[in-house]
Scaffold this motif. Structure first.
Motif, PDB file in Angstrom:
ATOM      1  N   ASN A 203     -12.176   0.206  -0.488  1.00  0.00           N
ATOM      2  CA  ASN A 203     -12.289  -0.758  -1.581  1.00  0.00           C
ATOM      3  C   ASN A 203     -13.284  -0.263  -2.633  1.00  0.00           C
ATOM      4  O   ASN A 203     -12.994  -0.286  -3.839  1.00  0.00           O
ATOM      5  N   CYS A 204     -14.448   0.199  -2.189  1.00  0.00           N
ATOM      6  CA  CYS A 204     -15.467   0.683  -3.123  1.00  0.00           C
ATOM      7  C   CYS A 204     -15.003   1.926  -3.878  1.00  0.00           C
ATOM      8  O   CYS A 204     -15.262   2.069  -5.078  1.00  0.00           O
TER       9      CYS A 204
ATOM     10  N   CYS B  49      -7.660  -8.440  -0.658  1.00  0.00           N
ATOM     11  CA  CYS B  49      -7.713  -8.271   0.805  1.00  0.00           C
ATOM     12  C   CYS B  49      -9.135  -8.462   1.319  1.00  0.00           C
ATOM     13  O   CYS B  49      -9.353  -9.083   2.354  1.00  0.00           O
ATOM     14  N   MET B  50     -10.111  -7.919   0.580  1.00  0.00           N
ATOM     15  CA  MET B  50     -11.507  -8.059   0.997  1.00  0.00           C
ATOM     16  C   MET B  50     -11.955  -9.505   0.920  1.00  0.00           C
ATOM     17  O   MET B  50     -12.601 -10.020   1.834  1.00  0.00           O
TER      18      MET B  50
ATOM     19  N   TYR C 159     -12.669  -0.338   5.679  1.00  0.00           N
ATOM     20  CA  TYR C 159     -12.028  -1.149   4.638  1.00  0.00           C
ATOM     21  C   TYR C 159     -12.922  -1.241   3.404  1.00  0.00           C
ATOM     22  O   TYR C 159     -12.452  -1.153   2.263  1.00  0.00           O
ATOM     23  N   ALA C 160     -14.218  -1.453   3.640  1.00  0.00           N
ATOM     24  CA  ALA C 160     -15.158  -1.575   2.520  1.00  0.00           C
ATOM     25  C   ALA C 160     -15.249  -0.263   1.750  1.00  0.00           C
ATOM     26  O   ALA C 160     -15.369  -0.262   0.517  1.00  0.00           O
TER      27      ALA C 160
ATOM     28  N   ASN D 152     -20.021  -0.010  -7.295  1.00  0.00           N
ATOM     29  CA  ASN D 152     -19.160   0.510  -6.235  1.00  0.00           C
ATOM     30  C   ASN D 152     -19.579   1.894  -5.767  1.00  0.00           C
ATOM     31  O   ASN D 152     -19.342   2.250  -4.612  1.00  0.00           O
TER      32      ASN D 152
ATOM     33  N   SER E 134      -6.876  -1.860  -7.347  1.00  0.00           N
ATOM     34  CA  SER E 134      -8.193  -2.467  -7.139  1.00  0.00           C
ATOM     35  C   SER E 134      -8.068  -3.961  -6.875  1.00  0.00           C
ATOM     36  O   SER E 134      -8.787  -4.514  -6.041  1.00  0.00           O
TER      37      SER E 134
ATOM     38  N   CYS F 109     -12.358   0.812  -6.544  1.00  0.00           N
ATOM     39  CA  CYS F 109     -12.985   0.057  -7.636  1.00  0.00           C
ATOM     40  C   CYS F 109     -13.945   0.937  -8.443  1.00  0.00           C
ATOM     41  O   CYS F 109     -14.085   0.760  -9.657  1.00  0.00           O
TER      42      CYS F 109
ATOM     43  N   SER G 276      -6.888  -4.415  -3.335  1.00  0.00           N
ATOM     44  CA  SER G 276      -7.982  -4.109  -2.420  1.00  0.00           C
ATOM     45  C   SER G 276      -9.006  -5.237  -2.382  1.00  0.00           C
ATOM     46  O   SER G 276      -9.455  -5.660  -1.310  1.00  0.00           O
ATOM     47  N   LEU G 277      -9.365  -5.760  -3.566  1.00  0.00           N
ATOM     48  CA  LEU G 277     -10.363  -6.828  -3.636  1.00  0.00           C
ATOM     49  C   LEU G 277      -9.845  -8.124  -3.042  1.00  0.00           C
ATOM     50  O   LEU G 277     -10.593  -8.843  -2.360  1.00  0.00           O
TER      51      LEU G 277
END
Length: 232
Positions: free
Chosen positions: A59-60, A149-150, A55-56, A82, A143, A63, A146-147
């Motif tokens: 996301n990275c 969710c994180m 997941y990370a 990122n 983005s 972004c 994604s962020l």
């Protein structure tokens, strides 16, 4: 002359906020090192899950793409932080794959391939189908999703702390770094007038502040006797 000085100060402030965000993010990136030292030492992934690193990674990647000049000129510090995150997450995932057993290893390889396939699709669509203004919006919305969710993942920890009335599962310095990173990029996004940066990091700042308040409250109840966190 006054206008030039103001613009310089404004630019310096935004750069300072972005650099601070990079530094606090680095603390978050190195936080799983203890887990992976244990995996390497025991030559086994044990009961650890590789999903958080998958997941990370996505996301990275998203972004990082958003922060590159091809998509969003003028916010290169989003791309730098990122890109560093991508390197860390790929390293963690490769270690996990090396020491995982058959089924778990195959699953992680499949997920990694899916992540790169999805990212390649995002890059191709944004470059070939969209002009710069729409390109930024398209990647920006991705983005933000994604962020958010994180940043929503701490809700599980917040619920656990309230339910158990213990901060055992919420490391203080990790919560502090998350809060400071989110606050730094909230400031960076506001100074850059970029809604795709300041909205998700505003949410992250609020959740980080809640974690710190809970830590202060429950640590006081238990006399500051917070045991070492069990979650890596």
């Amino acid at each position: 002359m006054v206008s030039l000085g103001f613009e310089f100060s404004y630019s310096a402030l935004s750069n300072a906020a972005g650099i601070a965000g990079n530094l606090f993010a680095f603390v978050l990136f190195v936080s799983p090192l203890a887990v992976f030292r244990r995996i390497i030492r025991n030559k086994s992934t044990e009961q650890f899950s590789g999903l958080p690193y998958i997941y990370a990674l996505i996301n990275c990647l998203i972004c990082m793409w958003y922060g590159l000049p091809l998509v969003s000129p003028g916010i290169i510090l989003v791309a730098t932080v990122n890109s560093i995150g991508v390197i860390f997450q790929l390293t963690y995932i490769m270690i996990f794959i090396i020491y995982a057993e058959g089924a778990k290893r195959s699953k992680m390889l499949g997920l990694l391939a899916t992540v790169f396939g999805l990212f390649a699709l995002i890059v191709i669509v944004s470059l070939t189908c969209l002009e710069p203004p729409m390109r930024q919006m398209f990647v920006g919305y991705l983005s933000v999703a994604s962020l958010v969710c994180m940043f929503a993942s701490p809700l599980f920890i917040i619920n656990l702390v309230i339910r158990t009335k213990s901060v055992e599962f919420m490391p203080f310095y990790l919560s502090l770094s998350t809060f400071l990173m989110s606050l730094s990029f909230l400031s960076y996004g506001m100074l850059k007038h970029d809604v795709f940066i300041f909205v998700p990091n505003g949410i992250g700042s609020v959740l980080g502040a809640i974690q710190l308040l809970l830590y202060a409250y429950y640590s006081r109840i238990h006399g500051g006797d917070a045991r070492q966190p069990l979650l890596g």
